[in-house]
Scaffold this motif. Sequence first.
Motif, PDB file in Angstrom:
ATOM      1  N   ASP A  54     -12.462  12.668   3.368  1.00  0.00           N
ATOM      2  CA  ASP A  54     -13.634  13.491   3.641  1.00  0.00           C
ATOM      3  C   ASP A  54     -13.221  14.956   3.815  1.00  0.00           C
ATOM      4  N   PRO A  55     -14.190  15.883   3.878  1.00  0.00           N
ATOM      5  CA  PRO A  55     -13.848  17.312   3.950  1.00  0.00           C
ATOM      6  C   PRO A  55     -12.986  17.686   5.153  1.00  0.00           C
ATOM      7  N   ASN A  56     -12.984  16.839   6.189  1.00  0.00           N
ATOM      8  CA  ASN A  56     -12.176  17.108   7.374  1.00  0.00           C
ATOM      9  C   ASN A  56     -10.803  16.442   7.309  1.00  0.00           C
ATOM     10  N   GLY A  57     -10.463  15.884   6.137  1.00  0.00           N
ATOM     11  CA  GLY A  57      -9.170  15.244   5.992  1.00  0.00           C
ATOM     12  C   GLY A  57      -9.090  13.852   6.586  1.00  0.00           C
ATOM     13  N   ARG A  58     -10.241  13.248   6.890  1.00  0.00           N
ATOM     14  CA  ARG A  58     -10.275  11.927   7.503  1.00  0.00           C
ATOM     15  C   ARG A  58     -10.491  10.851   6.435  1.00  0.00           C
ATOM     16  N   ARG A 113     -11.819   4.489   5.713  1.00  0.00           N
ATOM     17  CA  ARG A 113     -11.457   3.131   5.330  1.00  0.00           C
ATOM     18  C   ARG A 113     -10.217   2.633   6.070  1.00  0.00           C
ATOM     19  N   PHE A 114      -9.233   3.529   6.277  1.00  0.00           N
ATOM     20  CA  PHE A 114      -8.020   3.148   6.995  1.00  0.00           C
ATOM     21  C   PHE A 114      -7.969   3.749   8.400  1.00  0.00           C
ATOM     22  N   GLN A 115      -9.054   4.396   8.837  1.00  0.00           N
ATOM     23  CA  GLN A 115      -9.158   4.960  10.175  1.00  0.00           C
ATOM     24  C   GLN A 115      -7.955   5.854  10.476  1.00  0.00           C
ATOM     25  N   THR A 116      -7.753   6.844   9.601  1.00  0.00           N
ATOM     26  CA  THR A 116      -6.601   7.717   9.747  1.00  0.00           C
ATOM     27  C   THR A 116      -6.923   9.074   9.135  1.00  0.00           C
ATOM     28  N   LYS A 176      -1.377  11.370   7.915  1.00  0.00           N
ATOM     29  CA  LYS A 176      -0.837  10.119   8.444  1.00  0.00           C
ATOM     30  C   LYS A 176      -0.743   9.056   7.347  1.00  0.00           C
ATOM     31  N   LEU A 177      -1.715   9.059   6.403  1.00  0.00           N
ATOM     32  CA  LEU A 177      -1.648   8.096   5.305  1.00  0.00           C
ATOM     33  C   LEU A 177      -0.436   8.391   4.421  1.00  0.00           C
ATOM     34  N   LYS A 178      -0.156   9.658   4.168  1.00  0.00           N
ATOM     35  CA  LYS A 178       1.032  10.009   3.394  1.00  0.00           C
ATOM     36  C   LYS A 178       2.292   9.464   4.054  1.00  0.00           C
ATOM     37  N   GLU A 179       2.386   9.651   5.359  1.00  0.00           N
ATOM     38  CA  GLU A 179       3.563   9.185   6.072  1.00  0.00           C
ATOM     39  C   GLU A 179       3.678   7.672   6.030  1.00  0.00           C
ATOM     40  N   ALA A 180       2.543   6.963   6.162  1.00  0.00           N
ATOM     41  CA  ALA A 180       2.572   5.500   6.086  1.00  0.00           C
ATOM     42  C   ALA A 180       3.038   5.034   4.716  1.00  0.00           C
ATOM     43  N   ILE A 181       2.563   5.710   3.651  1.00  0.00           N
ATOM     44  CA  ILE A 181       2.980   5.351   2.290  1.00  0.00           C
ATOM     45  C   ILE A 181       4.488   5.556   2.136  1.00  0.00           C
ATOM     46  N   ARG A 182       5.005   6.697   2.608  1.00  0.00           N
ATOM     47  CA  ARG A 182       6.438   6.975   2.482  1.00  0.00           C
ATOM     48  C   ARG A 182       7.270   5.918   3.197  1.00  0.00           C
ATOM     49  N   GLN A 211       9.925   3.056   1.502  1.00  0.00           N
ATOM     50  CA  GLN A 211      11.311   2.916   1.913  1.00  0.00           C
ATOM     51  C   GLN A 211      11.610   1.518   2.442  1.00  0.00           C
ATOM     52  N   ASN A 212      10.648   0.939   3.180  1.00  0.00           N
ATOM     53  CA  ASN A 212      10.849  -0.377   3.795  1.00  0.00           C
ATOM     54  C   ASN A 212       9.507  -1.081   3.894  1.00  0.00           C
ATOM     55  N   PRO A 213       9.294  -2.131   3.092  1.00  0.00           N
ATOM     56  CA  PRO A 213       7.995  -2.822   3.117  1.00  0.00           C
ATOM     57  C   PRO A 213       7.608  -3.358   4.492  1.00  0.00           C
ATOM     58  N   ASN A 214       8.574  -3.544   5.364  1.00  0.00           N
ATOM     59  CA  ASN A 214       8.296  -4.041   6.713  1.00  0.00           C
ATOM     60  C   ASN A 214       8.318  -2.933   7.758  1.00  0.00           C
ATOM     61  N   ALA A 215       8.193  -1.709   7.318  1.00  0.00           N
ATOM     62  CA  ALA A 215       8.278  -0.567   8.231  1.00  0.00           C
ATOM     63  C   ALA A 215       7.161  -0.597   9.271  1.00  0.00           C
ATOM     64  N   ASN A 216       7.449  -0.019  10.413  1.00  0.00           N
ATOM     65  CA  ASN A 216       6.465   0.091  11.491  1.00  0.00           C
ATOM     66  C   ASN A 216       5.526   1.260  11.179  1.00  0.00           C
ATOM     67  N   ILE A 217       4.261   0.962  10.958  1.00  0.00           N
ATOM     68  CA  ILE A 217       3.277   2.024  10.675  1.00  0.00           C
ATOM     69  C   ILE A 217       2.207   2.076  11.767  1.00  0.00           C
ATOM     70  N   LYS A 218       2.505   1.486  12.922  1.00  0.00           N
ATOM     71  CA  LYS A 218       1.561   1.519  14.031  1.00  0.00           C
ATOM     72  C   LYS A 218       1.283   2.968  14.421  1.00  0.00           C
ATOM     73  N   GLY A 219       0.038   3.278  14.613  1.00  0.00           N
ATOM     74  CA  GLY A 219      -0.365   4.631  14.967  1.00  0.00           C
ATOM     75  C   GLY A 219      -0.658   5.514  13.775  1.00  0.00           C
ATOM     76  N   LEU A 220      -0.243   5.077  12.571  1.00  0.00           N
ATOM     77  CA  LEU A 220      -0.536   5.849  11.365  1.00  0.00           C
ATOM     78  C   LEU A 220      -1.820   5.374  10.688  1.00  0.00           C
ATOM     79  N   LEU A 221      -2.037   4.073  10.707  1.00  0.00           N
ATOM     80  CA  LEU A 221      -3.277   3.486  10.194  1.00  0.00           C
ATOM     81  C   LEU A 221      -4.000   2.787  11.337  1.00  0.00           C
TER      82      LEU A 221
END
Length: 682
Positions: free
Chosen positions: A156-160, A163-166, A170-176, A180-190
């Motif tokens: 959205d225009p505010n960068g929100r 769908r993923f409540q982020t 933060k979505l970019k960081e979760a993707i990265r 790197q690791n399919p089992n990575a901890n993404i708590k707090g990013l999504l």
Amino acid sequence: MKKFLSILLALVVFLTTFPFLGEVSGQSSTISNLGLAEDFWQLAINRQLDEKAIFLQLVAGSDQIVVGRVIGSKGIFDESVKRIFTIYDFAVEEYLKGEGEGIIQQLKIPGGFVGDLFEWDSVAPVLIQGERLFLFLSKKAEFGVYLYDKGVIHVDPNGRIGRFQTTSEKLKEAIRRVIQNPNANIKGLLFADDFNIGPVPANLSMHIDSVTPASMPAGIDGVIKIKGYGFGNQDNGAAVSFTWKKDTRIDGEIVSWSDTEIVCKVPVGILNNYFASASSGPLYVWKTTGASNIVDFQVPFGYMQTRWAGHSPDGSYNPNGNVIEYSISQAVPLSLEIATFFAGQAWNNIANLTFIRKPGYTSANSIAKDGINAICYNWSLGLWAARTAWWGKTKDEYLYTKIEIFETDIEFNSLGSSSYSADQLKSIMMHEMGHSLGLRDLYGNKSGFSQDIDKVMYGLGWPADSVPIAPTYSDRLGIEFIYPLRIISPNGGEIYTGGTSQTITWSTYGNTVQKVNLYFSTDNGLNWTPIATNITNSGSFHWPVPNLGATCPSVRVKIEKTEPSQPLGMPPIDDVSDRVFSIERTLNPVLSLSPPSLDFGTSQTSLTLTVQNIGGGTLSWSASKSRSWLSLSQSSGSLEAGKSFPITVSVSRSGLSPGNYSDTISFTSNGGNQSVSVSMSV
């Protein structure tokens, strides 16, 4: 919203999907070809798939992930597959996975415009000029976007990203991290705890006292009135929020706003690159300072502002009026063939249309604008059970219904449908046929509020033990609204002669309409002249066709429901001839009598009978009767073209014994002979 409504004012095909039910086995090789992980597939078929699982599969299965903006588009028609594709120009801001060549990428996605032809595929995302998106792309995907519309993430225009409540960062960081690791901890990013998508925090100064009416369909421009206090001014961010899907809200168009009363429309529109409409469930007033109390709201059905025309616009196929004649593909299994028959019968029981099967089988087995209403068995993506396509043409702007459907295809997923029960197959096919009739998906399933789960048009799939086996009351309401009155004749192409008597016929659903008004137009519907008002809904009316000043090729007739019983904001219930017909002027006199019979009952002593020349020239007429108790104020005369003359018809009961009496007034003229029946009681 305005952009989307402009789309609906063009030649349209609409396609929708329906999620999977039940369990499927023995599909691992096909799953592998689709690039789906086995655990993801098992979650999908067991209806346990959530947005986190979809996110992980998107990252794992995509060859390329980019973020950027839509900067242009162009529609093309592919004759080889008889489909429209839109070529989108996408300006890439950043490549998050995979390498790209240049800043501008092009996407070829099904659907869109070519001239006045439009096609919509609901598993293809709806991209809007200027919007910012994350795209998950794959060479294995049908049109490049991985997992169809799941692979397009709106910002959205505010960068929100609701769908993923982020947020986009933060979505970019979760993707990265997941790359790197399919089992990575993404708590707090999504799905962050502090990401508010619902009515929090509460604004205790705003309170809804009542909503009138408390139930209203979506897609009919129906309005509701919200009364309460503390609403303040309609500042930035002020909205009336309805339920859409899960916790996602869709906001209504505001008609008026004051501190104590809000009037708004029950909404439809494009949301998260998807065709969305209000559903049953929570409703609240939302401002930047928080939300009001939550109230319950019911959406009995959603209307696509489209309905079946019964024939193609040029009359080249499907010429059978209210019949939807479908063809079964040779690839369809017997179980689905049987389910299609019983699903059609379920709708035939309530609609003014008839689903009938065309004899034999068709070799057509894919969605295409080819003049065949095909039931196909060809699709192989394991996230949906079936999808429906329809093609239509814009109706004239005086009509509330904007699109008339002239072709529809239903494509079943060949992955797993063999595991469905007979009731499940029938229910899914009823759902898809409902779309062919003009009904939308509904998604309301919030516990503690009105829900849509029991309806045939529920769009998230039913539990295996509670599938609907017939349209519910709400589904029926939708069909009764869309098809309450339907002109049968004249319905386009007829040639009538002025001064003749023609029969207007129409169909109606049950006893939902008691009285009707009839009109005709000589300018293709811009202006209307009454034919008859407040007459009994008998299904037919004998119309003395007027002799116009010149032959008119642009005539239509209209029928409308007389009694104003619709809720606040509902449009009139009516129908108009699908196409124009002609009235040719005649130079010869034509006799017309009105009314066709006279009943004096037990007390009336005189009534008026009108003689009219509805043709040309001069009409010479004479009248005779048999009984002495009956008298006429005039028994002969002449009338110029278009003129009329009232005759007073009188009865005398003096000296007559009790009983019923009758006679006939016979008219002879140089414009035809007619008679009027007379009855009386003593």
